[in-house]
Each structure stands twice: as structure tokens, then as C-alpha cells.
Scaffold this motif. Structure first.
Motif, mmCIF file in Angstrom:
data_model
loop_
_atom_site.group_PDB
_atom_site.id
_atom_site.type_symbol
_atom_site.label_atom_id
_atom_site.label_comp_id
_atom_site.label_asym_id
_atom_site.label_seq_id
_atom_site.Cartn_x
_atom_site.Cartn_y
_atom_site.Cartn_z
ATOM 1 N N ALA A 23 0.832 -1.213 0.000
ATOM 2 C CA ALA A 23 0.000 0.000 0.000
ATOM 3 C C ALA A 23 0.865 1.260 0.000
ATOM 4 C CB ALA A 23 -0.943 -0.007 1.192
ATOM 5 N N ASP A 24 2.026 1.199 0.642
ATOM 6 C CA ASP A 24 2.941 2.346 0.655
ATOM 7 C C ASP A 24 3.436 2.694 -0.746
ATOM 8 O OD1 ASP A 24 2.805 2.716 3.404
ATOM 9 O OD2 ASP A 24 4.525 1.401 3.803
ATOM 10 N N GLU A 43 1.289 10.473 1.407
ATOM 11 C CA GLU A 43 1.221 11.915 1.138
ATOM 12 C C GLU A 43 -0.201 12.427 1.314
ATOM 13 O OE1 GLU A 43 4.495 12.848 -2.268
ATOM 14 O OE2 GLU A 43 2.950 11.378 -2.803
ATOM 15 N N TYR A 44 -1.171 11.635 0.856
ATOM 16 C CA TYR A 44 -2.576 12.012 0.996
ATOM 17 C C TYR A 44 -2.933 12.180 2.478
ATOM 18 C CZ TYR A 44 -7.668 11.729 0.884
ATOM 19 O OH TYR A 44 -9.001 11.990 1.061
ATOM 20 N N TYR A 83 -5.863 2.553 5.625
ATOM 21 C CA TYR A 83 -4.433 2.808 5.486
ATOM 22 C C TYR A 83 -4.027 3.752 6.611
ATOM 23 C CZ TYR A 83 0.015 4.448 3.729
ATOM 24 O OH TYR A 83 1.353 4.763 3.624
ATOM 25 N N ASP A 84 -2.997 3.412 7.319
ATOM 26 C CA ASP A 84 -2.460 4.243 8.395
ATOM 27 C C ASP A 84 -3.548 4.616 9.415
ATOM 28 O OD1 ASP A 84 -0.404 5.557 9.719
ATOM 29 O OD2 ASP A 84 -0.712 7.439 8.638
ATOM 30 N N GLY A 102 -11.799 10.108 7.032
ATOM 31 C CA GLY A 102 -11.093 9.023 6.372
ATOM 32 C C GLY A 102 -10.544 9.442 5.027
ATOM 33 N N ILE A 103 -10.097 8.457 4.266
ATOM 34 C CA ILE A 103 -9.531 8.680 2.939
ATOM 35 C C ILE A 103 -10.659 8.535 1.923
ATOM 36 C CG2 ILE A 103 -7.903 7.790 1.230
ATOM 37 C CD1 ILE A 103 -6.253 6.686 3.633
ATOM 38 N N TYR A 104 -11.015 9.627 1.291
ATOM 39 C CA TYR A 104 -12.095 9.606 0.309
ATOM 40 C C TYR A 104 -11.563 9.192 -1.057
ATOM 41 C CZ TYR A 104 -15.056 12.072 3.631
ATOM 42 O OH TYR A 104 -15.797 12.418 4.728
#
Length: 133
Positions: A18-19, A37-38, A94-95, A48-50
Motif C-alpha cells: 500500500a505504501d 502523502e494524501y 491505510y495508516d 477518512g480517505i475519500y
């Protein structure tokens, strides 16, 4: 594509793979950015991550689903490779941040008091028309 396939098939190394993933986003222009970076650029309080998936960048960047997120200043990842859908089903987060599809029904958005008040006013203004129908 092979990295994305690895996300889907290699559960043991999913975090490491994923990295290495890179995507275009609503704020990156033509550049590609990593998930790391996102996450570093995420607005405070963003849940969260959209992401949005589709057949091309042109198709997803003008999607109506993005309007509210763009107004709030949130960045959205464009997943335009067919294998992205399968990869994200396995990745899920992620993270410590959940991956949130903006096209799924029930996308919860925190609204400010001003936005809530404007909605209630619009609702009250159209209530007689709705009752008539």
C-alpha cells in the motif's frame, strides 16, 4: 497494476505494498501521490480517505458526488484502473484511516450549524409544495 494485484492477493504484505501505490487526486493535478502523502495533507477532522472509482479521470473529476467534499476542502483519490475496486475491497484502511467511497449510499458528512439551518429553511419553504404532491 501488479502492485494493485498484490494488495488483493498478498494479505501478509498488504501494508508494505500500500505504501507503493500512487494515484491522482482532486488536488494533485497531473501528479500522482502516495497514500502516505494524501494522509499527511488530510484536513483536520476528516473522517477518512475519500476515493471515487470510474473508467477515466475525466469521468470521475466532474462527478456530482464530489461537490460537497470539494466545498469542504477535502481531497478525493481518483481510482480509474479496473483493478482498483478489487484492491480497495481488500485494503479497507491505510495508516489507521478508513477508505471511504464517495459514491456509496449514506455518505455521512459533518455539517456546520449554518448548513443545517439553511437545509431546514429550504425544507420548510418547500413543505407546502411537497404536501400538495
Amino acid at each position: 497494476k501488479n502492485l494493485k494485484l498484490g494488495i488483493h492477493e498478498d494479505a501478509q504484505n498488504r501494508g508494505k505494498i500500500a505504501d507503493l501505490l500512487r494515484y491522482q487526486t482532486s488536488k494533485s493535478g497531473e501528479e500522482i501521490v502516495s497514500l502516505k502523502e494524501y494522509v499527511e495533507r488530510m484536513k483536520e477532522g476528516q473522517p477518512g480517505i475519500y476515493y471515487i472509482s470510474g473508467e477515466s479521470k475525466a469521468a470521475v473529476e466532474d462527478a456530482p458526488f464530489l461537490e460537497k467534499l470539494k466545498k469542504k476542502g477535502y481531497e478525493v483519490i481518483y481510482m480509474v484502473d479496473p483493478i482498483d475496486e478489487y484492491a480497495v475491497q481488500q485494503l479497507k484502511e491505510y495508516d489507521g484511516k478508513k477508505l471511504i467511497c464517495v459514491t456509496k449510499e449514506g455518505l455521512a458528512m459533518d455539517e456546520s450549524e449554518q448548513e443545517k439551518k439553511a437545509f431546514e429553511e429550504a425544507k420548510a419553504a418547500t413543505e407546502p409544495l411537497c404536501a400538495l404532491m
